[in-house]
Motif scaffolding. Sequence first.
Motif, PDB file in Angstrom:
ATOM      1  N   LEU A   1       0.817  -1.217   0.000  1.00  0.00           N
ATOM      2  CA  LEU A   1       0.000   0.000   0.000  1.00  0.00           C
ATOM      3  C   LEU A   1       0.852   1.269   0.000  1.00  0.00           C
ATOM      4  O   LEU A   1       0.413   2.308  -0.489  1.00  0.00           O
ATOM      5  N   GLU A   2       2.048   1.161   0.511  1.00  0.00           N
ATOM      6  CA  GLU A   2       2.925   2.328   0.546  1.00  0.00           C
ATOM      7  C   GLU A   2       3.460   2.677  -0.840  1.00  0.00           C
ATOM      8  O   GLU A   2       4.018   3.767  -1.027  1.00  0.00           O
ATOM      9  N   GLN A   3       3.293   1.758  -1.785  1.00  0.00           N
ATOM     10  CA  GLN A   3       3.783   1.989  -3.140  1.00  0.00           C
ATOM     11  C   GLN A   3       2.669   2.412  -4.102  1.00  0.00           C
ATOM     12  O   GLN A   3       2.869   2.441  -5.318  1.00  0.00           O
ATOM     13  N   LEU A   4       1.511   2.737  -3.555  1.00  0.00           N
ATOM     14  CA  LEU A   4       0.410   3.171  -4.412  1.00  0.00           C
ATOM     15  C   LEU A   4       0.769   4.469  -5.126  1.00  0.00           C
ATOM     16  O   LEU A   4       1.297   5.406  -4.521  1.00  0.00           O
ATOM     17  N   LYS A   5       0.448   4.522  -6.394  1.00  0.00           N
ATOM     18  CA  LYS A   5       0.742   5.707  -7.191  1.00  0.00           C
ATOM     19  C   LYS A   5      -0.353   6.755  -7.003  1.00  0.00           C
ATOM     20  O   LYS A   5      -1.355   6.522  -6.330  1.00  0.00           O
ATOM     21  N   LYS A   6      -0.180   7.897  -7.607  1.00  0.00           N
ATOM     22  CA  LYS A   6      -1.196   8.938  -7.579  1.00  0.00           C
ATOM     23  C   LYS A   6      -2.278   8.614  -8.604  1.00  0.00           C
ATOM     24  O   LYS A   6      -1.982   8.153  -9.707  1.00  0.00           O
ATOM     25  N   ALA A   7      -3.509   8.880  -8.246  1.00  0.00           N
ATOM     26  CA  ALA A   7      -4.620   8.604  -9.154  1.00  0.00           C
ATOM     27  C   ALA A   7      -5.750   9.587  -8.883  1.00  0.00           C
ATOM     28  O   ALA A   7      -5.742  10.321  -7.886  1.00  0.00           O
ATOM     29  N   ASP A   8      -6.729   9.590  -9.776  1.00  0.00           N
ATOM     30  CA  ASP A   8      -7.902  10.445  -9.592  1.00  0.00           C
ATOM     31  C   ASP A   8      -8.990   9.732  -8.788  1.00  0.00           C
ATOM     32  O   ASP A   8      -9.803  10.372  -8.120  1.00  0.00           O
ATOM     33  N   LEU A   9      -8.980   8.400  -8.876  1.00  0.00           N
ATOM     34  CA  LEU A   9      -9.981   7.586  -8.184  1.00  0.00           C
ATOM     35  C   LEU A   9      -9.333   6.323  -7.639  1.00  0.00           C
ATOM     36  O   LEU A   9      -8.613   5.628  -8.349  1.00  0.00           O
TER      37      LEU A   9
END
Length: 253
Positions: free
Chosen positions: A52-60
């Motif tokens: 979860l710490e590697q989640l990228k940026k997203a709009d949704l």
Amino acid sequence: MIKVIIIGAGNVSSHLYQTFSKAKEVDVVQVYNRNHEHLNFVNEPEKRTSNLEQLKKADLYLLAVKDEAIRKIAEKIPDNKAVFAHCSGSIPLTELSLFENHGVFYPLQTFSKNKPVNFKEVPVCLEANSAKNLEFLKKIASAISDNIFEVSSKQRKALHLAAVFVNNFTNHLYALAADYCEKNELPFKILQPLIKETANKIETLPPFSSQTGPALRNDQKTISAHLEMLDDDQKKIYTILTDSIQKLHGKKL
């Protein structure tokens, strides 16, 4: 293009990934699951993550996980300006209130991983904590479905219960009938045209009006004969359903 991250690797997640991947307006940038081996349905290995710490940026960020895991996972994701939405039929909107922008993106359908679904026909039920976020979810939903509904948490909870009746309980009756056919050396496929016609009929008639059978006719002779053919558990189900049909239609046992 709208960037989407899907949290989860179950049936709903895999169908959302496949459907969004075909939508021109949407880019699935990442799919998360705690068990990396369960992400094999994601065609691009670089889009798989179990951290979860590697989640990228997203709009949704779509949380398509088990109901009991929604809050636990949400608490581990840092808030940002994105919209966070869960895909549950029974969990309220407020479950994601820890995020500034949050909503619900609930596709009302039964999903199996290896069974294709025409998502254009799938009702997508939406709810959000602001008009702006609701319009954003509508835009995304319209990229994959032609059936979009605004549904409150209270309504969605009732809808989920109704779905259990028409899908889960009905399928269980199919399973009981299939088992009964097998014990009597009959192929279940004999009943399939009847099943299809029953389902097709309610597209033009209300279920109340399309009811047929011995319970509706109050055919006690046939009902008694059927009960003699069943074991104790089957008798209970048959009697409960017969009683329910007759009460709904104003008849007496």
